[in-house]
Design a protein around this motif. Structure first.
Motif, PDB file in Angstrom:
ATOM      1  N   HIS A   1      17.325   8.758   6.716  1.00  0.00           N
ATOM      2  CA  HIS A   1      16.504   8.652   5.519  1.00  0.00           C
ATOM      3  C   HIS A   1      15.163   8.004   5.834  1.00  0.00           C
ATOM      4  CE1 HIS A   1      20.370   9.409   3.669  1.00  0.00           C
ATOM      5  NE2 HIS A   1      19.872   9.355   2.446  1.00  0.00           N
ATOM      6  N   LYS A   2      14.149   8.333   5.034  1.00  0.00           N
ATOM      7  CA  LYS A   2      12.889   7.572   5.034  1.00  0.00           C
ATOM      8  C   LYS A   2      13.150   6.300   4.229  1.00  0.00           C
ATOM      9  CE  LYS A   2      10.477  10.900   7.024  1.00  0.00           C
ATOM     10  NZ  LYS A   2      11.440  11.997   7.003  1.00  0.00           N
ATOM     11  N   TYR A   3      12.546   5.215   4.641  1.00  0.00           N
ATOM     12  CA  TYR A   3      12.940   3.912   4.100  1.00  0.00           C
ATOM     13  C   TYR A   3      11.717   3.113   3.689  1.00  0.00           C
ATOM     14  CZ  TYR A   3      16.091  -0.155   3.819  1.00  0.00           C
ATOM     15  OH  TYR A   3      16.847  -1.214   3.389  1.00  0.00           O
ATOM     16  N   PHE A   4      11.581   2.871   2.378  1.00  0.00           N
ATOM     17  CA  PHE A   4      10.442   2.107   1.853  1.00  0.00           C
ATOM     18  C   PHE A   4      10.910   0.875   1.081  1.00  0.00           C
ATOM     19  CE2 PHE A   4       8.970   6.407   2.532  1.00  0.00           C
ATOM     20  CZ  PHE A   4       7.745   6.227   3.144  1.00  0.00           C
ATOM     21  N   LEU A   5      12.052   0.362   1.469  1.00  0.00           N
ATOM     22  CA  LEU A   5      12.651  -0.795   0.817  1.00  0.00           C
ATOM     23  C   LEU A   5      12.522  -2.006   1.720  1.00  0.00           C
ATOM     24  CD1 LEU A   5      14.388  -1.967  -1.506  1.00  0.00           C
ATOM     25  CD2 LEU A   5      16.405  -1.178  -0.247  1.00  0.00           C
ATOM     26  N   GLY A   6      11.964  -3.095   1.177  1.00  0.00           N
ATOM     27  CA  GLY A   6      11.803  -4.328   1.947  1.00  0.00           C
ATOM     28  C   GLY A   6      12.457  -5.491   1.233  1.00  0.00           C
ATOM     29  N   ALA A   7      11.647  -6.243   0.478  1.00  0.00           N
ATOM     30  CA  ALA A   7      12.145  -7.369  -0.328  1.00  0.00           C
ATOM     31  C   ALA A   7      12.844  -8.427   0.518  1.00  0.00           C
ATOM     32  CB  ALA A   7      13.073  -6.872  -1.436  1.00  0.00           C
ATOM     33  N   GLY A   8      12.294  -8.708   1.691  1.00  0.00           N
ATOM     34  CA  GLY A   8      12.823  -9.776   2.527  1.00  0.00           C
ATOM     35  C   GLY A   8      13.448  -9.311   3.816  1.00  0.00           C
TER      36      GLY A   8
ATOM     37  N   ILE B   1      13.936   6.911 -10.901  1.00  0.00           N
ATOM     38  CA  ILE B   1      13.039   7.358  -9.835  1.00  0.00           C
ATOM     39  C   ILE B   1      13.703   7.200  -8.472  1.00  0.00           C
ATOM     40  CG2 ILE B   1      10.877   6.807  -8.629  1.00  0.00           C
ATOM     41  CD1 ILE B   1       9.709   6.151 -11.432  1.00  0.00           C
ATOM     42  N   ASN B   2      14.365   6.063  -8.257  1.00  0.00           N
ATOM     43  CA  ASN B   2      15.022   5.843  -6.970  1.00  0.00           C
ATOM     44  C   ASN B   2      16.192   6.797  -6.744  1.00  0.00           C
ATOM     45  OD1 ASN B   2      13.279   3.877  -6.067  1.00  0.00           O
ATOM     46  ND2 ASN B   2      14.577   2.150  -6.643  1.00  0.00           N
ATOM     47  N   LYS B   3      16.913   7.123  -7.816  1.00  0.00           N
ATOM     48  CA  LYS B   3      18.003   8.099  -7.687  1.00  0.00           C
ATOM     49  C   LYS B   3      17.448   9.473  -7.290  1.00  0.00           C
ATOM     50  CE  LYS B   3      21.392   6.037 -10.844  1.00  0.00           C
ATOM     51  NZ  LYS B   3      22.094   6.189 -12.150  1.00  0.00           N
ATOM     52  N   ALA B   4      16.316   9.823  -7.888  1.00  0.00           N
ATOM     53  CA  ALA B   4      15.692  11.107  -7.558  1.00  0.00           C
ATOM     54  C   ALA B   4      15.178  11.111  -6.121  1.00  0.00           C
ATOM     55  CB  ALA B   4      14.557  11.397  -8.536  1.00  0.00           C
ATOM     56  N   LEU B   5      14.596  10.001  -5.681  1.00  0.00           N
ATOM     57  CA  LEU B   5      14.125   9.901  -4.298  1.00  0.00           C
ATOM     58  C   LEU B   5      15.276  10.021  -3.309  1.00  0.00           C
ATOM     59  CD1 LEU B   5      11.510   6.994  -4.547  1.00  0.00           C
ATOM     60  CD2 LEU B   5      11.011   9.386  -3.997  1.00  0.00           C
ATOM     61  N   LEU B   6      16.408   9.428  -3.661  1.00  0.00           N
ATOM     62  CA  LEU B   6      17.557   9.435  -2.756  1.00  0.00           C
ATOM     63  C   LEU B   6      18.068  10.857  -2.516  1.00  0.00           C
ATOM     64  CD1 LEU B   6      19.117   7.309  -1.196  1.00  0.00           C
ATOM     65  CD2 LEU B   6      20.720   7.148  -3.101  1.00  0.00           C
ATOM     66  N   LYS B   7      17.906  11.709  -3.504  1.00  0.00           N
ATOM     67  CA  LYS B   7      18.312  13.112  -3.329  1.00  0.00           C
ATOM     68  C   LYS B   7      17.455  13.811  -2.275  1.00  0.00           C
ATOM     69  CE  LYS B   7      20.103  13.689  -8.033  1.00  0.00           C
ATOM     70  NZ  LYS B   7      19.939  14.387  -9.335  1.00  0.00           N
TER      71      LYS B   7
ATOM     72  N   ILE C   1       4.530   8.761   4.709  1.00  0.00           N
ATOM     73  CA  ILE C   1       3.908   8.288   3.475  1.00  0.00           C
ATOM     74  C   ILE C   1       3.528   9.469   2.580  1.00  0.00           C
ATOM     75  CG2 ILE C   1       1.944   7.029   2.513  1.00  0.00           C
ATOM     76  CD1 ILE C   1       1.955   5.373   5.156  1.00  0.00           C
ATOM     77  N   ASP C   2       2.960  10.506   3.173  1.00  0.00           N
ATOM     78  CA  ASP C   2       2.593  11.695   2.392  1.00  0.00           C
ATOM     79  C   ASP C   2       3.819  12.352   1.767  1.00  0.00           C
ATOM     80  OD1 ASP C   2      -0.065  11.319   3.006  1.00  0.00           O
ATOM     81  OD2 ASP C   2      -0.084  12.754   4.667  1.00  0.00           O
ATOM     82  N   GLU C   3       4.922  12.351   2.507  1.00  0.00           N
ATOM     83  CA  GLU C   3       6.169  12.912   1.958  1.00  0.00           C
ATOM     84  C   GLU C   3       6.646  12.096   0.755  1.00  0.00           C
ATOM     85  OE1 GLU C   3      10.829  13.703   3.283  1.00  0.00           O
ATOM     86  OE2 GLU C   3       9.299  13.344   4.819  1.00  0.00           O
ATOM     87  N   LEU C   4       6.554  10.767   0.870  1.00  0.00           N
ATOM     88  CA  LEU C   4       6.917   9.901  -0.255  1.00  0.00           C
ATOM     89  C   LEU C   4       6.050  10.206  -1.466  1.00  0.00           C
ATOM     90  CD1 LEU C   4       8.251   7.375  -1.603  1.00  0.00           C
ATOM     91  CD2 LEU C   4       6.412   6.019  -0.546  1.00  0.00           C
TER      92      LEU C   4
ATOM     93  N   ALA D   1       6.322  14.939  -7.703  1.00  0.00           N
ATOM     94  CA  ALA D   1       7.225  15.920  -8.320  1.00  0.00           C
ATOM     95  C   ALA D   1       8.193  15.258  -9.298  1.00  0.00           C
ATOM     96  CB  ALA D   1       8.002  16.637  -7.223  1.00  0.00           C
ATOM     97  N   ILE D   2       8.529  13.987  -9.041  1.00  0.00           N
ATOM     98  CA  ILE D   2       9.492  13.267  -9.884  1.00  0.00           C
ATOM     99  C   ILE D   2       8.851  12.784 -11.181  1.00  0.00           C
ATOM    100  CG2 ILE D   2      10.914  11.183 -10.038  1.00  0.00           C
ATOM    101  CD1 ILE D   2      11.435  11.509  -7.027  1.00  0.00           C
ATOM    102  N   VAL D   3       7.667  12.191 -11.082  1.00  0.00           N
ATOM    103  CA  VAL D   3       7.045  11.571 -12.262  1.00  0.00           C
ATOM    104  C   VAL D   3       6.230  12.563 -13.076  1.00  0.00           C
ATOM    105  CG1 VAL D   3       7.016   9.332 -11.122  1.00  0.00           C
ATOM    106  CG2 VAL D   3       4.983  10.765 -11.012  1.00  0.00           C
TER     107      VAL D   3
END
Length: 465
Positions: free
Chosen positions: A76-83, A415-421, A454-457, A463-465
């Motif tokens: 997966h592409k990964y854009f999650l941080g938070a520590g 949005i995150n559920k849609a991204l996960l697909k 980043i462009d893929e994200l 497309a989602i929003v």
């Protein structure tokens, strides 16, 4: 089959004779008696263990099948941080810490000059990176390091009021509250300061109102949990010192190739997590806390863990390394008279960070910092161009930034559920911890992300929003 009578080949204590001997020694008839202190509603009386796998090959096949179900950085592409953000770990780091004599969480420094030297070099490079003087062995994680730093400030100042920002990491905030708690009375009282809803920076007026002669410490994150660079940090430190309070800075060391070192703008105690320095994301592992103080006895003797020192030996030109440095201040030496206690630490991860820092050097740290800033700025600019989407704060940011989706009439969860697909991990949902920010998410971009990632994200979000 009665699982209690099952012998698992890789769990020696399940052998009947061994189990009987152990139970006799601790005077129990049933092994469940060992868990009497745990409330019954929290205790699962029978673990749902599988049948024993008796040969190594079948065990390996079983494990590989389980691991193949995981979603990870390779799938997966990964854009999650938070520590705990995705960073690249150079192959040489794994090669060195994977050596048999190093591959343990224990420090094992008593008679091991090699491990001791690695720790000494790691501590020296961290001192240069942070512009501080002394540090001890690592803590469990950044949150416990922050709690330890605050306890130091309270002991040094003789006060118990601590001021922290409302924008700080919710997880670290909970760890600190737990670390400062007590059976009868909390070790310290925490007061939270507002942050500016436009810039994301600390509200200095609110801070000034809450400072008084009972304040033990002002604690800030820089960069903050929400990604902003606290450009007022030096001013905050001066305000703290005007009332005799300590100035504690929680810093992400990967940022210090481009952001000023905390010791240079007045921090008296610095803490944080070294995960970003050569450690993998390991499902909650790969983290370790650091605490650094100025080279002054009043602070140095408050560090609770072992420190490695260097001194000349009887052989001319030879240096010896020892962890006995100021040993009398540790719980190992004074036991129940110690100010704090420690246990198994994260020495292996600090060794990984030492290898990483030696490999990168000052120029490498500057390059990686610049790369992260450039890529995260590119991502924020592209995302901000999407309809109904905006970047929440105006202050400079490093690695992470807040994206507000409120204008899209979609929740971050959806949005995150849609991204996960699309095999993309989206940003950290801030709405539970920061409801005033609406449907906002904390996105993370590091050196591992390519422009095409980043462009893929961005295209997928469009497309989602």
């Amino acid at each position: 089959m009665n699982k209690r009578n099952t012998v698992y080949p890789y769990i020696p204590n399940t052998a009947p004779a061994t189990k009987a001997t152990l139970m006799e020694q601790v005077k129990v008839v049933d092994e469940m008696e060992l868990f009497d202190s745990i409330p019954s509603h929290l205790l699962q009386s029978e673990m749902q263990l599988p049948e024993p796998i008796l040969d190594e090959y079948s065990m390996r096949r079983h494990t590989d099948n389980l691991l193949s179900k995981n979603a990870n950085l390779t799938t997966h592409k990964y854009f999650l941080g938070a520590g705990c953000a995705p960073h690249y770990v150079p192959a040489v780091v794994d090669e060195i810490i994977g050596r048999g004599e190093l591959y343990t969480a224990y420090a094992g420094l008593m008679a091991d000059q090699g491990k001791s030297q690695i720790q000494f070099e790691y501590q020296s490079m961290m001192a240069e990176l942070l512009d501080m003087g002394c540090m001890a062995m690592p803590q469990y994680d950044g949150g416990t390091a922050a709690g330890h730093a605050i306890r130091i400030a309270c002991r040094v100042s003789g006060r118990r009021k601590v001021i922290m920002p409302k924008s700080m990491s919710p997880q670290n905030s909970e760890i600190i509250q737990n670390y400062l708690g007590g059976i009868e009375q909390a070790f310290a009282d925490i007061d939270y300061v507002d942050f500016d809803e436009k810039t994301g920076l600390l509200n200095l007026d609110d801070l000034a109102m809450k400072l008084d002669d009972q304040t033990a410490a002002v604690f800030i994150e820089n960069p903050t949990f929400l990604g902003t660079v606290e450009v007022q940090a030096e001013q905050i430190g001066k305000l703290a010192k005007q009332v005799g309070a300590e100035f504690i800075v929680y810093a992400d060391p990967i940022s210090l190739g481009v952001i000023e070192a905390p010791g240079s703008y007045g921090a008296t105690i610095v803490c944080g997590d070294i995960h970003s320095l050569g450690n993998h994301m390991l499902a909650g592992g790969g983290v370790a806390g650091y605490v650094m103080v100025k080279d002054e006895e009043a602070y140095l003797y408050q560090l609770k863990d072992q420190m490695v020192g260097a001194s000349p030996t009887s052989v001319d030109g030879e240096i010896g390394f020892s962890w006995i440095t100021a040993f009398e201040r540790t719980s190992y030496a004074v036991r129940d008279d110690a100010a704090e206690f420690t246990g198994t630490n994260a020495a292996l991860w600090s060794m990984a960070s030492g290898v990483y820092l030696a490999l990168m050097g000052p120029k490498g740290m500057a390059t990686i910092g610049e790369t992260i800033m450039q890529k995260s700025q590119y991502a924020a600019k592209k995302i901000a161009a999407l309809p109904g989407v905006e970047i929440r704060f105006t202050a400079p940011f490093f690695k992470e930034f807040v994206v507000d989706f409120s204008g899209t009439n979609k929740s971050v969860t959806d949005i995150n559920k849609a991204l996960l697909k699309h095999n993309i991990f989206g940003g950290y949902d801030l709405s539970p911890s920061f409801p005033d920010l609406g449907q906002s998410a904390l996105f993370c971009v590091t050196e591992i992300h390519t422009l095409s990632d980043i462009d893929e994200l961005v295209d997928t979000l469009k497309a989602i929003v």
